[in-house]
Design a protein around this motif. Structure first.
Motif, PDB file in Angstrom:
ATOM      1  N   GLY A  25       7.393  -2.734  -0.568  1.00 38.88           N
ATOM      2  CA  GLY A  25       6.217  -2.928   0.227  1.00 38.88           C
ATOM      3  C   GLY A  25       5.229  -2.409   0.801  1.00 38.88           C
ATOM      4  N   PRO A  26       5.449  -1.494   1.709  1.00 41.12           N
ATOM      5  CA  PRO A  26       4.346  -0.961   1.733  1.00 41.12           C
ATOM      6  C   PRO A  26       3.682  -0.207   1.454  1.00 41.12           C
ATOM      7  CG  PRO A  26       6.498  -1.539   3.679  1.00 41.12           C
ATOM      8  CD  PRO A  26       6.055  -1.487   2.528  1.00 41.12           C
ATOM      9  N   LEU A  27       5.144   1.016   0.507  1.00 36.41           N
ATOM     10  CA  LEU A  27       3.424   1.692  -0.714  1.00 36.41           C
ATOM     11  C   LEU A  27       3.044   0.769  -1.872  1.00 36.41           C
ATOM     12  CD1 LEU A  27       4.638   4.429  -2.758  1.00 36.41           C
ATOM     13  CD2 LEU A  27       6.609   3.296  -4.006  1.00 36.41           C
ATOM     14  N   GLY A  28       3.673  -0.480  -2.171  1.00 30.07           N
ATOM     15  CA  GLY A  28       2.632  -1.029  -2.894  1.00 30.07           C
ATOM     16  C   GLY A  28       1.075  -1.492  -2.224  1.00 30.07           C
ATOM     17  N   GLU A  29       1.869  -1.802  -1.068  1.00 28.02           N
ATOM     18  CA  GLU A  29       0.386  -1.666  -0.087  1.00 28.02           C
ATOM     19  C   GLU A  29      -0.847  -0.679  -0.574  1.00 28.02           C
ATOM     20  OE1 GLU A  29       1.183  -3.320   3.673  1.00 28.02           O
ATOM     21  OE2 GLU A  29       2.475  -5.141   3.031  1.00 28.02           O
ATOM     22  N   TYR A  30      -0.130   0.130   0.423  1.00 27.78           N
ATOM     23  CA  TYR A  30      -0.869   1.543   0.028  1.00 27.78           C
ATOM     24  C   TYR A  30      -1.769   1.966  -0.586  1.00 27.78           C
ATOM     25  CZ  TYR A  30      -1.873   6.611   0.180  1.00 27.78           C
ATOM     26  OH  TYR A  30      -2.202   7.808   0.602  1.00 27.78           O
ATOM     27  N   MET A  36      -4.664   1.380  -7.565  1.00 29.74           N
ATOM     28  CA  MET A  36      -3.600   0.680  -8.200  1.00 29.74           C
ATOM     29  C   MET A  36      -3.964   1.483  -9.529  1.00 29.74           C
ATOM     30  SD  MET A  36      -1.284  -1.599  -7.062  1.00 29.74           S
ATOM     31  CE  MET A  36      -0.091  -1.869  -8.517  1.00 29.74           C
ATOM     32  N   ASP A  37      -5.134   1.124 -10.444  1.00 30.43           N
ATOM     33  CA  ASP A  37      -5.535   1.901 -11.754  1.00 30.43           C
ATOM     34  C   ASP A  37      -5.126   3.430 -11.829  1.00 30.43           C
ATOM     35  OD1 ASP A  37      -7.668   2.078  -9.985  1.00 30.43           O
ATOM     36  OD2 ASP A  37      -8.690   1.596 -11.792  1.00 30.43           O
ATOM     37  N   ARG A  38      -5.199   4.399 -10.619  1.00 28.33           N
ATOM     38  CA  ARG A  38      -5.142   5.298 -10.652  1.00 28.33           C
ATOM     39  C   ARG A  38      -3.588   6.493 -11.029  1.00 28.33           C
ATOM     40  NH1 ARG A  38      -7.252   7.636  -4.488  1.00 28.33           N
ATOM     41  NH2 ARG A  38      -7.216   9.680  -6.044  1.00 28.33           N
ATOM     42  N   PRO A  39      -3.553   7.174 -11.854  1.00 27.95           N
ATOM     43  CA  PRO A  39      -2.539   7.872 -12.271  1.00 27.95           C
ATOM     44  C   PRO A  39      -2.409   9.022 -10.697  1.00 27.95           C
ATOM     45  CG  PRO A  39      -4.271   8.216 -13.697  1.00 27.95           C
ATOM     46  CD  PRO A  39      -4.474   7.363 -13.019  1.00 27.95           C
ATOM     47  N   LEU A  40      -0.744   9.026 -10.380  1.00 27.75           N
ATOM     48  CA  LEU A  40      -0.408   9.197  -9.064  1.00 27.75           C
ATOM     49  C   LEU A  40      -0.868  11.159  -9.482  1.00 27.75           C
ATOM     50  CD1 LEU A  40       1.379   9.782  -7.369  1.00 27.75           C
ATOM     51  CD2 LEU A  40       3.188  10.423  -8.322  1.00 27.75           C
ATOM     52  N   ALA A  41      -0.690  11.394 -11.232  1.00 27.89           N
ATOM     53  CA  ALA A  41      -1.947  12.683 -10.921  1.00 27.89           C
ATOM     54  C   ALA A  41      -3.419  12.666 -10.139  1.00 27.89           C
ATOM     55  CB  ALA A  41      -1.681  13.387 -12.801  1.00 27.89           C
ATOM     56  N   ASP A  42      -3.522  11.846 -10.274  1.00 27.88           N
ATOM     57  CA  ASP A  42      -4.938  11.921  -9.493  1.00 27.88           C
ATOM     58  C   ASP A  42      -4.996  11.512  -8.284  1.00 27.88           C
ATOM     59  OD1 ASP A  42      -6.218  12.208 -12.145  1.00 27.88           O
ATOM     60  OD2 ASP A  42      -6.710   9.851 -12.425  1.00 27.88           O
ATOM     61  N   TYR A  43      -4.291  11.626  -7.346  1.00 29.43           N
ATOM     62  CA  TYR A  43      -4.059  11.756  -6.059  1.00 29.43           C
ATOM     63  C   TYR A  43      -4.818  12.876  -5.283  1.00 29.43           C
ATOM     64  CZ  TYR A  43      -1.319   6.940  -5.987  1.00 29.43           C
ATOM     65  OH  TYR A  43      -0.845   6.403  -6.535  1.00 29.43           O
ATOM     66  N   GLU A  53       4.181   9.586   3.649  1.00 25.68           N
ATOM     67  CA  GLU A  53       4.560   9.303   5.074  1.00 25.68           C
ATOM     68  C   GLU A  53       4.664   7.479   4.900  1.00 25.68           C
ATOM     69  OE1 GLU A  53       1.816   9.204   8.972  1.00 25.68           O
ATOM     70  OE2 GLU A  53       0.764   9.421   7.811  1.00 25.68           O
ATOM     71  N   VAL A  54       3.992   6.880   4.259  1.00 26.51           N
ATOM     72  CA  VAL A  54       4.410   5.047   3.937  1.00 26.51           C
ATOM     73  C   VAL A  54       5.641   4.787   3.459  1.00 26.51           C
ATOM     74  CG1 VAL A  54       4.227   3.032   2.821  1.00 26.51           C
ATOM     75  CG2 VAL A  54       1.996   4.661   4.007  1.00 26.51           C
ATOM     76  N   VAL A  55       6.377   5.533   2.807  1.00 25.08           N
ATOM     77  CA  VAL A  55       7.730   5.241   2.147  1.00 25.08           C
ATOM     78  C   VAL A  55       8.911   5.696   3.696  1.00 25.08           C
ATOM     79  CG1 VAL A  55       9.809   6.232   0.299  1.00 25.08           C
ATOM     80  CG2 VAL A  55       7.220   5.538   0.330  1.00 25.08           C
ATOM     81  N   VAL A  56       8.110   6.884   4.097  1.00 23.05           N
ATOM     82  CA  VAL A  56       9.295   7.660   4.559  1.00 23.05           C
ATOM     83  C   VAL A  56       9.794   6.788   5.925  1.00 23.05           C
ATOM     84  CG1 VAL A  56       9.824   9.490   6.061  1.00 23.05           C
ATOM     85  CG2 VAL A  56       9.533   9.879   4.025  1.00 23.05           C
ATOM     86  N   ASP A  57       8.274   6.868   6.896  1.00 24.49           N
ATOM     87  CA  ASP A  57       8.401   5.255   7.857  1.00 24.49           C
ATOM     88  C   ASP A  57       9.204   4.429   7.456  1.00 24.49           C
ATOM     89  OD1 ASP A  57       7.010   7.465   9.032  1.00 24.49           O
ATOM     90  OD2 ASP A  57       5.492   6.032   9.332  1.00 24.49           O
ATOM     91  N   ALA A  58       8.496   3.123   6.262  1.00 28.22           N
ATOM     92  CA  ALA A  58       9.414   2.118   5.926  1.00 28.22           C
ATOM     93  C   ALA A  58      11.183   2.846   5.967  1.00 28.22           C
ATOM     94  CB  ALA A  58       8.990   1.520   4.790  1.00 28.22           C
ATOM     95  N   TYR A  59      11.487   3.570   5.440  1.00 31.54           N
ATOM     96  CA  TYR A  59      12.563   4.135   4.843  1.00 31.54           C
ATOM     97  C   TYR A  59      13.897   4.069   6.758  1.00 31.54           C
ATOM     98  CZ  TYR A  59      17.795   6.241   3.434  1.00 31.54           C
ATOM     99  OH  TYR A  59      18.651   6.716   2.906  1.00 31.54           O
ATOM    100  N   GLN A  60      13.115   4.348   7.178  1.00 29.92           N
ATOM    101  CA  GLN A  60      13.424   5.456   8.792  1.00 29.92           C
ATOM    102  C   GLN A  60      13.540   3.956   9.763  1.00 29.92           C
ATOM    103  OE1 GLN A  60      11.072   8.405   9.693  1.00 29.92           O
ATOM    104  NE2 GLN A  60      13.022  10.009   9.249  1.00 29.92           N
ATOM    105  N   ALA A  61      12.583   2.831   9.403  1.00 29.78           N
ATOM    106  CA  ALA A  61      12.518   2.135  10.562  1.00 29.78           C
ATOM    107  C   ALA A  61      13.847   0.928   9.526  1.00 29.78           C
ATOM    108  CB  ALA A  61      11.535   1.007  10.370  1.00 29.78           C
ATOM    109  N   HIS A  62      13.916   0.944   8.462  1.00 34.01           N
ATOM    110  CA  HIS A  62      15.227  -0.047   8.195  1.00 34.01           C
ATOM    111  C   HIS A  62      16.362   0.374   8.651  1.00 34.01           C
ATOM    112  CE1 HIS A  62      16.586  -3.100   5.636  1.00 34.01           C
ATOM    113  NE2 HIS A  62      18.144  -2.186   5.169  1.00 34.01           N
ATOM    114  N   MET A  63      16.496   2.120   8.608  1.00 35.86           N
ATOM    115  CA  MET A  63      17.919   1.790   8.957  1.00 35.86           C
ATOM    116  C   MET A  63      18.205   2.386   9.830  1.00 35.86           C
ATOM    117  SD  MET A  63      19.509   4.246   6.183  1.00 35.86           S
ATOM    118  CE  MET A  63      20.547   4.894   6.602  1.00 35.86           C
ATOM    119  N   LEU A  64      17.355   3.177  11.268  1.00 37.81           N
ATOM    120  CA  LEU A  64      17.063   2.488  12.373  1.00 37.81           C
ATOM    121  C   LEU A  64      17.184   1.125  13.003  1.00 37.81           C
ATOM    122  CD1 LEU A  64      16.514   3.432  15.422  1.00 37.81           C
ATOM    123  CD2 LEU A  64      14.491   2.580  15.455  1.00 37.81           C
ATOM    124  N   VAL A  65      17.070  -0.206  12.501  1.00 36.47           N
ATOM    125  CA  VAL A  65      17.404  -1.883  12.865  1.00 36.47           C
ATOM    126  C   VAL A  65      18.665  -1.674  12.090  1.00 36.47           C
ATOM    127  CG1 VAL A  65      16.911  -3.583  11.900  1.00 36.47           C
ATOM    128  CG2 VAL A  65      14.982  -2.432  12.390  1.00 36.47           C
TER     129      VAL A  65
END
Length: 99
Positions: A25-30, A36-43, A53-65
Motif C-alpha cells: 500500500g505505501p509503495l503504491g501510494e509513493y 505511475m507511468d514512469r519506469p523505475l529506470a527513470d527514477y 525508505e517507504v518499503v523498509v519503514d512499512a516492513y519494519q512497522a509491521h514486524m514491530l507490531v
C-alpha cells in the motif's frame, strides 16, 4: 543471476511475507505520487532512496507490531502459568498440571 543475488534470496517466514505485503500500500501510494507511468529506470537517486525508505519503514512497522503482539501473548501465558503454580503451592488444586 549473479552469485550475490542467489545467496541473498531466502525463504521468508509467514510473518515476513505478511510484512512484505503490508508494504504494498505505501509503495503504491509513493509510486502514484511520483507518476505511475514512469519506469523505475527513470527514477532519480533521491526517488529510489525514498522508495526504499517507504518499503523498509512499512516492513519494519509491521514486524514491530507482530513482535509486540507475540511478546504480549507470551507474557500473558507466563503470567497465567505463574498464577496456577502459585495456586498449587498455596494449597490450590493439587491435581492440576502447573502449566
Amino acid at each position: 543471476m549473479s552469485q550475490f543475488q542467489e545467496d541473498a534470496v531466502i525463504d521468508p517466514s509467514d510473518m515476513e511475507i505478511a510484512a512484505m505485503r503490508s508494504a504494498l500500500g505505501p509503495l503504491g501510494e509513493y509510486v502514484a505520487s511520483i507518476g505511475m507511468d514512469r519506469p523505475l529506470a527513470d527514477y532519480d537517486k533521491d526517488e529510489v532512496l525514498r522508495l526504499v525508505e517507504v518499503v523498509v519503514d512499512a516492513y519494519q512497522a509491521h514486524m514491530l507490531v507482530e513482535h509486540e503482539r507475540m511478546a504480549e501473548r507470551d507474557r500473558a501465558f507466563f503470567e497465567q502459568r505463574a498464577s496456577r503454580q502459585a495456586s498449587v503451592s498455596t494449597g490450590g488444586d493439587h491435581h492440576r498440571i502447573p502449566f
